[in-house]
Scaffold this motif. Structure first.
Motif, short mmCIF file in Angstrom:
data_model
loop_
_atom_site.label_atom_id
_atom_site.label_comp_id
_atom_site.label_asym_id
_atom_site.label_seq_id
_atom_site.Cartn_x
_atom_site.Cartn_y
_atom_site.Cartn_z
N MET A 1 0.84 -1.20 0.00
CA MET A 1 0.00 0.00 0.00
C MET A 1 0.88 1.26 0.00
N ALA A 2 0.45 2.28 -0.72
CA ALA A 2 1.24 3.52 -0.76
C ALA A 2 1.10 4.24 0.58
N ALA A 3 2.21 4.80 1.04
CA ALA A 3 2.15 5.56 2.30
C ALA A 3 1.44 6.88 2.04
N ILE A 4 0.65 7.33 3.03
CA ILE A 4 -0.01 8.63 2.86
C ILE A 4 0.95 9.76 3.26
N ILE A 5 1.84 9.44 4.22
CA ILE A 5 2.92 10.37 4.57
C ILE A 5 4.22 9.57 4.49
N GLU A 6 5.19 10.12 3.82
CA GLU A 6 6.47 9.41 3.71
C GLU A 6 7.62 10.40 3.82
N LEU A 7 8.48 10.16 4.81
CA LEU A 7 9.70 10.96 4.94
C LEU A 7 10.87 10.08 4.55
N SER A 8 11.73 10.62 3.74
CA SER A 8 12.87 9.85 3.32
C SER A 8 14.15 10.63 3.61
N ARG A 9 14.89 10.15 4.60
CA ARG A 9 16.19 10.71 4.99
C ARG A 9 16.16 12.22 5.16
N VAL A 10 15.22 12.67 6.01
CA VAL A 10 15.02 14.11 6.18
C VAL A 10 15.92 14.67 7.29
N THR A 11 16.63 15.72 6.94
CA THR A 11 17.46 16.43 7.90
C THR A 11 17.08 17.91 7.87
N LYS A 12 16.99 18.50 9.07
CA LYS A 12 16.68 19.92 9.16
C LYS A 12 17.50 20.54 10.28
N THR A 13 18.25 21.58 9.96
CA THR A 13 18.98 22.34 10.98
C THR A 13 18.50 23.78 10.91
N TYR A 14 18.18 24.37 12.05
CA TYR A 14 17.77 25.78 12.08
C TYR A 14 19.02 26.65 12.15
N GLY A 15 19.12 27.60 11.25
CA GLY A 15 20.19 28.59 11.29
C GLY A 15 21.55 27.95 11.50
N ARG A 16 22.26 28.46 12.52
CA ARG A 16 23.62 27.95 12.78
C ARG A 16 23.65 27.01 13.98
N ALA A 17 22.49 26.42 14.29
CA ALA A 17 22.45 25.51 15.45
C ALA A 17 23.50 24.41 15.30
#
Ligand SMILES: Nc1ncnc2c1ncn2[C@@H]1O[C@H](COP(=O)(O)OP(=O)(O)OP(=O)(O)O)[C@@H](O)[C@H]1O
Length: 269
Positions: A1-17
């Motif tokens: 079944m297809a995923a309704i939400i799918e994250l794939s290797r997500v990276t998020k950095t805020y500013g210079r944190a």
């Protein structure tokens, strides 16, 4: 079944944190799942929800909602995303001077719901969370718990196939928490996929969630299926209550008139 939400290797950095708020997170949520997003303060729960809502951009990785990469949607496709995602934010993002009914009505109008359906839907959603739709109080004069319920009504009134909620019981006493969980059970039973960030052990034990995702310092450290339905959900099932709050989106109810409005849900074209 297809995923309704799918994250794939997500990276998020805020500013210079020095540390990323989310680090290399991959996950799939199938249609109809009720997933809890847990973890200590600062673990990245709100960030994950903001990325799914396209309120933040990832540094790397992709996020798909119903198969579409939300960070590559054309301007014309943004309403598609807003109609699919109902959101309850930690800080509510309500219009403080407007009444509960005005708050819900405006969001439905912005989503493009036909005028004749807006009022009925808004009243129904407020009543469902225990807020009097006739209240003339501006929401800034309401308690945190009341505002929270208005925010939930606003998210649900559009009958989105997916509900994202950030600490939706954070300001509620146990009785109101139970009411909200009961409303969420009905929402889920109607087929809505729910992703809910929480610290609240009452939610963990009684929401009837099917899965727990645990974040620690931006990393997904646990992804566990929950087997046991909580007792009050079983009670509801036994009573066979009608489930009328959420159904699949009926596109006929939406007008084709273009709108461009800057709303608490972001700019909607
Ligand atoms: N807009 C922002 N700008 C800069 N840093 C942010 C921003 N939002 C979150 N952060 C940081 O990113 C990290 C993850 O925060 P996030 O709010 O996603 O965590 P959380 O798990 O939702 O926490 P809480 O349970 O306290 O809401 C934290 O270090 C936080 O300080």
């Amino acid at each position: 079944m297809a995923a309704i939400i799918e994250l794939s290797r997500v990276t998020k950095t805020y500013g210079r944190a020095p540390q990323p708020a989310l680090a290399d997170v991959s996950l799939r949520i199938e249609q109809g799942e009720f997933a809890l997003l847990m973890g200590p303060s600062g673990a990245g729960k709100s960030t994950l929800l903001s990325l799914i809502m396209a309120m933040e951009q990832p540094d790397r990785g992709t996020i798909r909602v119903a198969g579409r990469d939300v960070h590559r949607l054309t301007r014309a496709s943004i309403p598609y995303l807003r109609r699919n995602l109902g959101a309850v934010f930690q800080d509510f993002k309500l219009l403080p001077e407007a009444t509960p009914l005005e708050n819900v009505r405006l969001t439905l109008a912005v989503l493009g719901l036909r005028r004749r359906d807006v009022l009925a839907r808004a009243r129904e959603a407020l009543a469902r969370v225990g807020i009097d739709p006739r209240s003339r109080k501006p929401v800034r004069c309401m308690s945190g718990g009341e505002q929270q319920r208005v925010a939930l009504a606003r998210a649900l009134a559009g009958r989105p196939p997916i509900l994202l909620a950030d600490e939706p019981t954070g300001n509620l006493d146990p009785a109101l928490t139970r009411d909200i969980l009961r409303a969420l059970s009905l929402v889920r039973a109607a087929g809505t996929t729910i992703l809910l960030a929480t610290h609240d052990p009452v939610v963990y034990h009684h929401a009837g969630a099917s899965r727990v995702l645990h974040l620690e310092m931006g990393r997904l450290t646990e992804d566990r299926v929950l087997e046991r339905a909580p007792s009050f959900v079983a009670e509801l099932d036994a009573q066979g209550e009608p489930i009328d709050l959420l159904a699949a989106i009926d596109d006929d109810e939406f007008s084709d008139e273009p709108l461009l409005v800057d709303t608490p849900l972001g700019e909607v074209a």
